[in-house]
Write a protein that holds these residues in place. Structure first.
Motif, PDB file in Angstrom:
ATOM      1  N   UNK A 112       0.838  -1.201   0.000  1.00 64.34           N
ATOM      2  CA  UNK A 112       0.000   0.000   0.000  1.00 64.34           C
ATOM      3  C   UNK A 112       0.874   1.253   0.000  1.00 64.34           C
ATOM      4  N   UNK A 113       1.858   1.298   0.890  1.00 60.60           N
ATOM      5  CA  UNK A 113       2.676   2.496   1.060  1.00 60.60           C
ATOM      6  C   UNK A 113       3.624   2.709  -0.126  1.00 60.60           C
ATOM      7  N   UNK A 114       4.245   1.632  -0.617  1.00 62.45           N
ATOM      8  CA  UNK A 114       5.152   1.770  -1.762  1.00 62.45           C
ATOM      9  C   UNK A 114       4.390   2.179  -3.016  1.00 62.45           C
ATOM     10  N   UNK A 115       3.185   1.629  -3.198  1.00 58.09           N
ATOM     11  CA  UNK A 115       2.370   2.038  -4.336  1.00 58.09           C
ATOM     12  C   UNK A 115       2.032   3.514  -4.293  1.00 58.09           C
ATOM     13  N   UNK A 116       1.739   4.025  -3.091  1.00 52.37           N
ATOM     14  CA  UNK A 116       1.478   5.460  -2.938  1.00 52.37           C
ATOM     15  C   UNK A 116       2.682   6.295  -3.370  1.00 52.37           C
ATOM     16  N   UNK A 117       3.871   5.898  -2.889  1.00 47.96           N
ATOM     17  CA  UNK A 117       5.084   6.656  -3.208  1.00 47.96           C
ATOM     18  C   UNK A 117       5.357   6.678  -4.705  1.00 47.96           C
ATOM     19  N   UNK A 118       5.314   5.519  -5.341  1.00 45.98           N
ATOM     20  CA  UNK A 118       5.650   5.444  -6.757  1.00 45.98           C
ATOM     21  C   UNK A 118       4.636   6.190  -7.619  1.00 45.98           C
ATOM     22  N   UNK A 119       3.351   6.018  -7.329  1.00 47.87           N
ATOM     23  CA  UNK A 119       2.330   6.679  -8.139  1.00 47.87           C
ATOM     24  C   UNK A 119       2.396   8.195  -7.985  1.00 47.87           C
ATOM     25  N   UNK A 120       2.596   8.678  -6.756  1.00 51.54           N
ATOM     26  CA  UNK A 120       2.692  10.121  -6.537  1.00 51.54           C
ATOM     27  C   UNK A 120       3.914  10.696  -7.230  1.00 51.54           C
ATOM     28  N   UNK A 121       5.035   9.972  -7.153  1.00 50.76           N
ATOM     29  CA  UNK A 121       6.238  10.422  -7.846  1.00 50.76           C
ATOM     30  C   UNK A 121       6.002  10.515  -9.348  1.00 50.76           C
ATOM     31  N   UNK A 122       5.347   9.505  -9.915  1.00 51.67           N
ATOM     32  CA  UNK A 122       5.050   9.541 -11.348  1.00 51.67           C
ATOM     33  C   UNK A 122       4.156  10.706 -11.722  1.00 51.67           C
ATOM     34  N   UNK A 123       3.162  10.996 -10.882  1.00 51.72           N
ATOM     35  CA  UNK A 123       2.262  12.119 -11.160  1.00 51.72           C
ATOM     36  C   UNK A 123       3.015  13.445 -11.159  1.00 51.72           C
ATOM     37  N   UNK A 124       3.957  13.600 -10.237  1.00 51.50           N
ATOM     38  CA  UNK A 124       4.736  14.838 -10.172  1.00 51.50           C
ATOM     39  C   UNK A 124       5.572  15.010 -11.433  1.00 51.50           C
ATOM     40  N   UNK A 125       6.278  13.966 -11.843  1.00 48.98           N
ATOM     41  CA  UNK A 125       7.157  14.085 -13.011  1.00 48.98           C
ATOM     42  C   UNK A 125       6.353  14.260 -14.299  1.00 48.98           C
TER      43      UNK A 125
END
Length: 375
Positions: A112-125
């Motif tokens: 759950x937590x790693x998915x949040x980090x990766x998806x948010x990072x992708x949205x920012x870039x």
């Protein structure tokens, strides 16, 4: 010596097919959700929200809870739904405590937590570069984190240093990309091209490390680089929680500035924004989120690419609410991928990165074809 490969479990295949049908139905149903806006006021604080985003967020939360429950229940060791949920929530120290609270509960929590980090990072870039084909694993951020992590594993260093090394590697890579892409400012296309080149260079460095050091050390690095939640524990979850508590609110606050930057450098500067400072802050935030996830679960492919695009299809351009929805959808995607990895060829367990690549690769090709037609 013979090599036997288990056939896909029939029940798992049926569950995956049913899940894909359900996802397709949910995507069609989401088009019927109301698009009107609402307002919230609490003293001096006020804001607008979209009802569509609210309903989609509630659906994502429900999906996460459902998949977490499935992750606690299914496995090679049978545990009933009642026993699994009771052991996880209130009956600690019982008969199934080790299976549920040591093996399964940390794993689904980390997903759950790693998915949040990766998806948010992708949205920012993707928002910063204004290109749906960009993600931290495409432009070298993930490999920057991986180089430092693989080096520590290969030399037999302290594993507790992995999160710090990955963060330094990702941030250093982002700074190098930024400097090399600078030419009276940073354009999105130039940053992408430089990032792809740096990504290839870092991949070569990782390969060199793997052939340079003894096989018994390199094996651990190779397993980690495949991207897996195997062996996830509460210490990993704590690391992710700390990173999310610091960086996710910062990403939420920076969303408004990101939307202004999407208007272009000249328009942003005319509105009083210090463009390069804000861009660098966004890059650091996105790199940090990716680095924390990579340090714990390895460089999982395509999560940061696919999920933000799916969120935009469902809810529109990035806002604070869409960013939260993107983070939750990242959890859904990674949880689902890990469950497939565990049960598809049971008792053989695949790395979650294999499944995310199998799901994300075709979608990336679809995006590429669609993007080429658009231009």
């Amino acid at each position: 010596m013979s090599l036997a490969i288990n056939a896909p479990a029939t029940g798992t295949m049926a569950a995956i097919a049913a899940g894909l049908v359900l996802v397709g139905f949910a995507l069609r149903l989401s088009e019927l959700l109301p698009t009107r806006r609402g307002a919230i006021r609490a003293g001096p604080i006020s804001g607008l929200f979209q009802w569509r985003v609210v309903w989609l967020t509630l659906g994502a939360v429900a999906s996460i809870l459902g998949l977490m429950a499935v992750g606690l229940i299914v496995g090679d060791f049978p545990v009933s739904a009642r026993d699994a949920l009771r052991t996880a929530l209130w009956d600690r120290g019982g008969e199934f405590d080790f299976i549920v609270n040591t093996l399964r509960f940390p794993r689904v929590t980390v997903a759950v937590l790693a998915g949040m980090c990766l998806a948010t990072s992708g949205a920012i870039f993707q928002g910063l570069i204004n290109n749906p084909l960009v993600s931290p694993d495409i432009i070298g951020i993930n490999n920057g984190a991986a180089v430092c992590a693989v080096f520590i594993l290969a030399v037999g260093g302290n594993v507790s240093l992995l999160p710090y090394a990955a963060f330094v590697g990702a941030l250093s890579t982002a700074i190098v990309i930024y400097i090399l892409a600078w030419k009276r400012g940073v354009s999105g296309s130039r940053l992408v091209l430089v990032g792809i080149g740096i990504n290839a260079l870092l991949a070569a460095v990782i390969t060199f490390i793997q052939v340079r050091y003894p096989i018994e050390r390199v094996a651990a690095a190779a397993r980690w680089q495949a991207g897996s939640l195997f062996g996830a524990n509460w210490e990993d979850a704590r690391t992710l929680i700390i990173g999310i508590a610091i960086l996710l609110p910062l990403a939420f606050v920076l969303t408004r500035r990101l939307r202004i930057l999407q208007l272009g450098d000249d328009a942003s500067a005319a509105m009083g924004m210090r463009v390069e400072r804000e861009r660098l802050l966004l890059i650091a935030t996105g790199s940090g989120l990716a680095a924390i996830a990579v340090a714990v679960v390895g460089p999982l492919a395509f999560v940061a690419l696919v999920v933000p695009h799916l969120a935009r299809l469902l809810a529109g351009n990035i806002t604070g609410g869409v960013l939260i929805l993107t983070a939750l959808l990242g959890s859904v995607f990674l949880l689902g991928a890990d469950l497939i990895a565990q049960r598809l060829f049971a008792p053989t367990i695949l790395p979650a990165g294999v499944v995310t690549a199998a799901l994300g690769g075709p979608y990336f090709l679809f995006l590429l074809a669609r993007y080429n037609r658009a231009i």
